[in-house]
Design an enzyme around this catalytic site. Structure first.
Site, PDB file in Angstrom:
ATOM      1  CB  SER A   7      74.414  24.099  -9.661  1.00 13.98           C
ATOM      2  OG  SER A   7      75.718  24.485  -9.354  1.00 13.98           O
ATOM      3  CG  ASP A  60      77.897  -1.482  -4.192  1.00 13.34           C
ATOM      4  OD1 ASP A  60      78.127  -2.580  -4.726  1.00 13.34           O
ATOM      5  OD2 ASP A  60      78.076  -0.407  -4.783  1.00 13.34           O
ATOM      6  CB  ILE A  86      77.120   1.852  -9.707  1.00 13.40           C
ATOM      7  CG1 ILE A  86      76.788   1.978 -11.198  1.00 13.40           C
ATOM      8  CG2 ILE A  86      76.439   2.979  -8.921  1.00 13.40           C
ATOM      9  CD1 ILE A  86      75.304   1.846 -11.508  1.00 13.40           C
ATOM     10  CG  ASP A 129      78.395  17.629  -7.484  1.00 15.00           C
ATOM     11  OD1 ASP A 129      79.373  18.327  -7.843  1.00 15.00           O
ATOM     12  OD2 ASP A 129      77.230  18.038  -7.522  1.00 15.00           O
ATOM     13  CG  HIS A 131      77.716  20.105 -10.469  1.00 14.82           C
ATOM     14  ND1 HIS A 131      77.326  20.226  -9.151  1.00 14.82           N
ATOM     15  CD2 HIS A 131      77.429  21.287 -11.050  1.00 14.82           C
ATOM     16  CE1 HIS A 131      76.843  21.432  -8.957  1.00 14.82           C
ATOM     17  NE2 HIS A 131      76.889  22.100 -10.086  1.00 14.82           N
TER      18      HIS A 131
END
Ligand SMILES: *[C@@H]1O[C@H](CO)[C@@H](O)[C@H](O)[C@H]1NC(C)=O
Ligand SMILES: *[C@@H]1O[C@H](CO)[C@@H](O)[C@H](O)[C@H]1NC(C)=O
Ligand SMILES: *[C@@H]1O[C@H](CO)[C@@H](O)[C@H](O)[C@H]1NC(C)=O
Ligand SMILES: *[C@@H]1O[C@H](CO)[C@@H](O)[C@H](O)[C@H]1NC(C)=O
Ligand SMILES: *[C@@H]1O[C@H](CO)[C@@H](O)[C@H](O)[C@H]1NC(C)=O
Ligand SMILES: *[C@@H]1O[C@H](CO)[C@@H](O)[C@H](O)[C@H]1NC(C)=O
Ligand SMILES: *[C@@H]1O[C@H](CO)[C@@H](O)[C@H](O)[C@H]1NC(C)=O
Ligand SMILES: *[C@@H]1O[C@H](CO)[C@@H](O)[C@H](O)[C@H]1NC(C)=O
Ligand SMILES: *[C@@H]1O[C@H](CO)[C@@H](O)[C@H](O)[C@H]1NC(C)=O
Ligand SMILES: *[C@@H]1O[C@H](CO)[C@@H](O)[C@H](O)[C@H]1NC(C)=O
Ligand SMILES: *[C@@H]1O[C@H](CO)[C@@H](O)[C@H](O)[C@H]1NC(C)=O
Length: 539
Positions: free
Chosen positions: A185, A257, A263, A400, A440
């Site tokens: 960050s 996917d 996920i 994020d 994040h």
């Protein structure tokens, strides 16, 4: 042999033989420091001890389970009106290497917790206060204070690193073998700034989710707040609705996917339709979105452009919605986030009375032309870092919810354009990894693997227990690249059964791949085992 030469040899021998521990006192360090710096305290920390400062309001949590070490705090005068401090941990069991760790948000203070997560690797470990004392969204210290802006922007990190290295070699009476950096960050931005401005400071840098484009990032934060406001209007999406949206994103995108496993490996492969959440007549409005709210959500998920269609900043990826109600409060509440407003008031315009309701594109232009404190890390010519043999590992979570992942892709591409123009192969010294499901800097949605050691701090834990190797630990991967020329094609992050206590075992592991390759299921085997995935080129 003449007397002076004998004396010199005797002194040299006594320096080598001296137990470094004996140097753990203010007098020793002050003899090494220049006149514009002095110690504020020196402390012996026993094995398994803890260290920190309650007065460090940005980082009040003590580092724990420390190895035996000497802690020193140094104050440096950076101008007639400014100063910064730094903390340095010097472990008794030293690996002959140095590392600096980064800060977060606009916080000022020594990041003891991050230091504690890497000192057990054996590094002499440094963190700078950056020159002010505040928590992450408080920028009032910057008002009419160009010197402190410069300290935060770049000066405190570089100055601390230079002095920290001197203190380290004096303390152990040995040269450093290698120097590293790790941060996420704002810490990521600080690392990128070092690579760009002081390429000789580090041999290797490990950078997560860098806040590299401050002028645009902070004003994007202001803009997304304004898009969602005013609170309570028909177009407003309250924080309480984001879990609903996030679940719908997962429902529509998980299989994009090829594997149904909570996920989303590549959000760009999902053709998400928020309209699936449209309210039916009579439906409880906490469980669906109005057309106005759907339009807001769409606006929040488009790149921000302004006057004359000028690109300002990229948008959040699908999957980031899960982190929106979290502690960052990226959309603000009844006003935009202070990350935007306080930044314009104190950092850009030096006008504490500036009203966010008057925000317009000219503020971006002013911010870019002033770039106060030279804060942006936007010099894309990193050939000096390449030429000195530096290595850069960069990662960013695809979920994020504070800094859009696209900001890192943009930075990667800018470096790529610049290095290509010089005939330098970016791949030789800089590798970028997207981390599906990671939020994040730490944590994840949908039980996605995210933990890779380094400064991804789990309190009291260091590295990746059970997997202290370069394949699973991003810091060890960087060290292997720098020191043994083993360049990482993939890294394998871990999701623990309990993310605060790795001793409770591994839930999942899955590789992340060198951008733009993506981890792809091989078609058989447990989806939670890293061996069931391989990196596949996308183009
Ligand atoms: C380290 O300290 C913690 C808390 O102070 C304690 O619970 C633990 O038993 C100690 N570990 C060792 C190995 O001494
Ligand atoms: C944190 O460490 C300091 C010493 O650095 C000590 O004085 C303080 O008591 C510790 N705080 C906690 C909560 O353990
Ligand atoms: C930072 O400011 C707070 C007051 O906001 C004060 O309590 C604390 O002692 C200060 N910390 C340092 C390290 O100066
Ligand atoms: C550091 O030194 C400056 C003088 O340059 C002084 O103003 C400041 O109070 C000192 N900081 C601390 C934490 O003692
Ligand atoms: C401190 O003094 C040294 C030389 O004595 C100088 O090189 C350095 O730039 C000064 N540092 C700061 C932060 O002013
Ligand atoms: C509407 O849905 C919310 C969230 O599920 C629930 O808390 C609330 O009780 C519901 N209201 C009504 C009137 O059913
Ligand atoms: C937008 O474009 C118009 C027409 O070319 C130009 O006059 C104006 O200066 C531009 N505005 C900005 C903010 O660049
Ligand atoms: C745009 O913002 C600038 C800076 O705050 C301000 O001076 C100007 O009046 C604003 N323009 C409009 C049209 O509101
Ligand atoms: C490379 O970066 C430098 C410094 O930021 C800039 O001046 C130059 O235009 C860039 N070159 C390319 C090809 O992007
Ligand atoms: C995770 O482990 C910590 C520390 O052992 C414990 O306090 C916590 O309750 C655990 N969390 C869950 C969800 O089991
Ligand atoms: C993989 O892990 C998930 C937890 O995220 C679990 O629900 C699932 O049953 C596991 N799958 C296998 C094949 O073990």
């Amino acid at each position: 042999m003449n007397l002076s030469r004998l004396l010199a040899i005797t002194i040299a021998l006594s320096t080598i033989n001296a137990h470094p521990h004996d140097n753990c006192n203010n007098e020793f360090f002050n003899r090494v420091l220049p006149s514009n710096a002095s110690t504020l305290g020196t402390y012996h920390v026993p094995a398994n001890g803890s260290f920190g400062q309650a007065a460090d309001i940005a980082y009040p949590i003590n580092a724990t389970n420390l190895p035996a070490l000497c802690a020193v705090i140094v104050n440096v005068t950076s101008s007639a009106t400014s100063s910064y401090t730094f903390g340095l941990f010097l472990p008794e069991d030293w690996n002959q290497r140095f590392i600096a760790v980064g800060n977060g948000g606009f916080s000022g203070g020594i990041n003891w917790l991050s230091m504690g997560s890497v000192v057990p690797y054996g590094f002499a470990t440094l963190s700078t206060s950056t020159g002010h004392n505040s928590t992450g969204q408080d920028m009032t210290w910057a008002l009419n204070n160009p010197e402190s802006k410069a300290d935060w922007g770049y000066r405190a990190m570089h100055g601390s690193v230079v002095l920290g290295k001197q203190l380290t070699s004096a303390y152990y009476s040995r040269k450093l073998c290698y120097s590293y950096y790790a941060g996420c960050s704002t810490g990521g931005k600080q690392g990128m700034k070092e690579v760009q401005k002081y390429p000789s400071d580090f041999d290797g840098v490990l950078i997560g989710a860098p806040a590299w484009w401050s002028t645009h990032q902070q004003l994007w934060q202001l803009t997304v707040g304004i898009i969602n406001l005013p609170e309570g209007s028909p177009s407003y999406i309250p924080y309480s609705m984001f879990p609903l949206i996030s679940n719908e994103v997962l429902r529509q995108c998980d299989a994009s996917d090829g594997v149904l496993d909570t996920i989303i490996m590549d959000p760009k492969k999902c053709n998400f339709r928020p309209q699936a959440l449209l309210c039916h007549p009579g439906q409880n409005t906490s469980t669906c979105l109005s057309p106005e709210q759907i339009k807001t959500w769409e606006a929040l998920h488009r790149p921000i452009a302004d006057i004359n269609n000028t690109f300002v900043y990229p948008n959040f990826e699908l999957g980031s919605d899960a982190q929106i109600p979290g502690s960052f409060g990226v959309y603000g509440t009844n006003a935009p986030s202070l990350y935007g407003t306080s930044y314009v008031q104190n950092y850009i315009l030096d006008d504490a009375s500036w009203d966010w309701k008057t925000y317009n594109y000219s503020v971006v232009e002013i911010a870019d032309s002033l770039n106060p404190g030279s804060t942006n890390a936007a010099d894309f010519d990193i050939s000096p870092f390449y030429e000195r043999g530096g290595k850069l590992l960069h990662y960013h979570g695809l979920a994020d919810g504070l800094i859009p992942t696209g900001a890192s892709e943009l930075l990667y591409n800018n470096y790529l354009y610049n290095m290509s123009a010089k005939g330098i192969n970016l791949d030789d010294f800089y590798r970028f990894f997207l981390v599906p499901g990671m939020q994040h800097c730490s944590g994840s949605v949908g039980n996605a693997p995210w933990y890779m050691g380094g400064v991804q701090t789990i309190r009291g834990v260091y590295g990746v227990p059970g997997f202290r190797d370069r394949e699973h630990d991003a810091l060890l991967a960087l060290m292997a690249w720098v020191e043994k020329d083993v360049a990482p094609e993939h890294i394998i992050p871990t999701k623990w059964n309990n993310d605060t206590d790795p001793s409770q075992g591994v839930l999942r592991q899955r590789p992340i791949c060198k951008f733009p390759a993506e981890a792809t299921y091989v078609g058989h085997g447990n989806v939670n085992a890293s061996s069931s995935w391989k990196c596949v080129a996308q183009v």
